[in-house]
Write an enzyme that holds these catalytic residues in place. Structure first.
Site, PDB file in Angstrom:
ATOM      1  N   ARG A  13      13.048   8.207  -2.792  1.00  0.00           N
ATOM      2  CA  ARG A  13      11.907   7.981  -3.636  1.00  0.00           C
ATOM      3  C   ARG A  13      10.834   9.025  -3.991  1.00  0.00           C
ATOM      4  O   ARG A  13      10.082   9.113  -4.934  1.00  0.00           O
ATOM      5  CB  ARG A  13      11.196   6.762  -3.196  1.00  0.00           C
ATOM      6  CG  ARG A  13      11.982   5.596  -3.293  1.00  0.00           C
ATOM      7  CD  ARG A  13      11.191   4.467  -2.714  1.00  0.00           C
ATOM      8  NE  ARG A  13      11.121   4.364  -1.353  1.00  0.00           N
ATOM      9  CZ  ARG A  13      11.870   3.923  -0.372  1.00  0.00           C
ATOM     10  NH1 ARG A  13      13.087   3.041  -0.921  1.00  0.00           N
ATOM     11  NH2 ARG A  13      11.997   4.106   0.966  1.00  0.00           N
ATOM     12  N   GLU A  50      12.150   6.290  14.539  1.00  0.00           N
ATOM     13  CA  GLU A  50      11.655   5.180  15.506  1.00  0.00           C
ATOM     14  C   GLU A  50      12.790   4.829  16.583  1.00  0.00           C
ATOM     15  O   GLU A  50      12.679   4.769  17.613  1.00  0.00           O
ATOM     16  CB  GLU A  50      11.113   4.153  14.805  1.00  0.00           C
ATOM     17  CG  GLU A  50       9.622   3.647  15.288  1.00  0.00           C
ATOM     18  CD  GLU A  50       9.013   2.670  14.334  1.00  0.00           C
ATOM     19  OE1 GLU A  50       9.211   2.547  13.276  1.00  0.00           O
ATOM     20  OE2 GLU A  50       8.342   1.893  14.811  1.00  0.00           O
TER      21      GLU A  50
HETATM   22  P1  AMP Z   1       8.678   8.356   8.373  1.00  0.00           P
HETATM   23  O1  AMP Z   1       9.697   9.590   8.643  1.00  0.00           O
HETATM   24  O2  AMP Z   1       8.614   7.543   9.438  1.00  0.00           O
HETATM   25  O3  AMP Z   1       7.314   8.981   7.880  1.00  0.00           O
HETATM   26  O4  AMP Z   1       9.298   7.679   7.232  1.00  0.00           O
HETATM   27  C1  AMP Z   1       9.061   7.948   5.885  1.00  0.00           C
HETATM   28  C2  AMP Z   1      10.121   7.367   4.980  1.00  0.00           C
HETATM   29  O5  AMP Z   1      10.507   6.236   5.374  1.00  0.00           O
HETATM   30  C3  AMP Z   1       9.506   7.484   3.787  1.00  0.00           C
HETATM   31  O6  AMP Z   1      10.013   8.135   2.884  1.00  0.00           O
HETATM   32  C4  AMP Z   1       9.786   5.995   3.008  1.00  0.00           C
HETATM   33  O7  AMP Z   1      10.521   5.846   2.006  1.00  0.00           O
HETATM   34  C5  AMP Z   1      10.388   5.509   4.115  1.00  0.00           C
HETATM   35  N1  AMP Z   1       9.711   4.104   4.674  1.00  0.00           N
HETATM   36  C6  AMP Z   1       9.134   4.025   6.065  1.00  0.00           C
HETATM   37  N2  AMP Z   1       8.340   2.979   6.206  1.00  0.00           N
HETATM   38  C7  AMP Z   1       8.458   2.278   5.181  1.00  0.00           C
HETATM   39  C8  AMP Z   1       7.595   1.139   4.597  1.00  0.00           C
HETATM   40  N3  AMP Z   1       6.938   0.265   5.320  1.00  0.00           N
HETATM   41  N4  AMP Z   1       7.991   0.665   3.310  1.00  0.00           N
HETATM   42  C9  AMP Z   1       8.433   1.541   2.583  1.00  0.00           C
HETATM   43  N5  AMP Z   1       9.186   2.637   2.822  1.00  0.00           N
HETATM   44  C10 AMP Z   1       9.097   2.998   4.122  1.00  0.00           C
END
Ligand code: AMP
Length: 177
Positions: free
Chosen positions: A64, A101
């Site tokens: 995205r 996670e």
């Molecule tokens: P992170 O590495 O944990 O910051 O996750 C980031 C990526 O995971 C982003 O590019 C989002 O596309 C996706 N993502 C994580 N949590 C969500 C959520 N609650 N809703 C939508 N996309 C999420």
């Protein structure tokens, strides 16, 4: 950005419980993308937040982040560079593994995507734990790119991802939860 537009964008983001896994409240941005008016305002807002008027490359993260990154690059008159999940880019890459996670993930960038000394803005749809953005920033820095900042459409502030990415440059987000 005008508060009423920001409100419209916030109200248009759709919460989808338990997707893709139980316990995750997924922020579905497709209704925002489907509105030319809201998408255009969101891109303007994501640029305006950074204060950046000139940059060599905008980096977008699979998948995205490509939408936001490419539109921002076009508006700023910059090139666009994709950071992709492992195995998707056709040419020579540099890659990095990082912790999620639960489990781990890998992202890659083409070796010639950023020339040393080029200025770079990172863009993604959502900052959650910050692992993905931190990995992309690491690849940019390894390539010799000069990070001017990061801009996110959404930040899940309660997950504290900002702390993982702020050492690379200022962090901006349009909508915070
Ligand atoms: P992170 O590495 O944990 O910051 O996750 C980031 C990526 O995971 C982003 O590019 C989002 O596309 C996706 N993502 C994580 N949590 C969500 C959520 N609650 N809703 C939508 N996309 C999420």
């Amino acid at each position: 950005m005008a508060p009423d537009i920001l409100d419209s964008i916030r109200r248009t983001i759709r919460d989808v419980p338990d997707f893709p896994n139980p316990g995750i409240l997924f922020k579905d941005i497709t209704p925002v993308l489907a509105s030319h008016e809201l998408l255009s305002q969101a891109i303007d807002g994501m640029i305006e937040n950074t204060g950046i008027t000139e940059v060599d490359k905008v980096i977008g993260i699979d998948a995205r982040g490509f939408i936001f990154g490419a539109l921002i690059a076009e508006r700023l008159g910059a090139g666009f560079v994709p950071v992709r999940k492992k195995g998707k880019l056709p040419w020579k890459t540099r890659g990095i593994d990082y912790a999620l996670e639960y489990g781990k993930n890998s992202v890659e960038m083409h070796l010639d995507a950023i020339a040393p000394g080029e200025t770079v803005l990172l863009a993604d749809d959502l900052l959650a734990t910050g692992g993905t953005a931190a990995a992309a920033l690491h690849l940019i820095e390894e390539a010799g790119g000069k990070v001017l900042g990061s801009t996110f459409f959404i930040e899940l502030g309660f997950l504290g991802g900002r702390e993982k990415v702020s050492s690379a440059g200022p962090v901006h987000s349009l909508i915070t939860y």
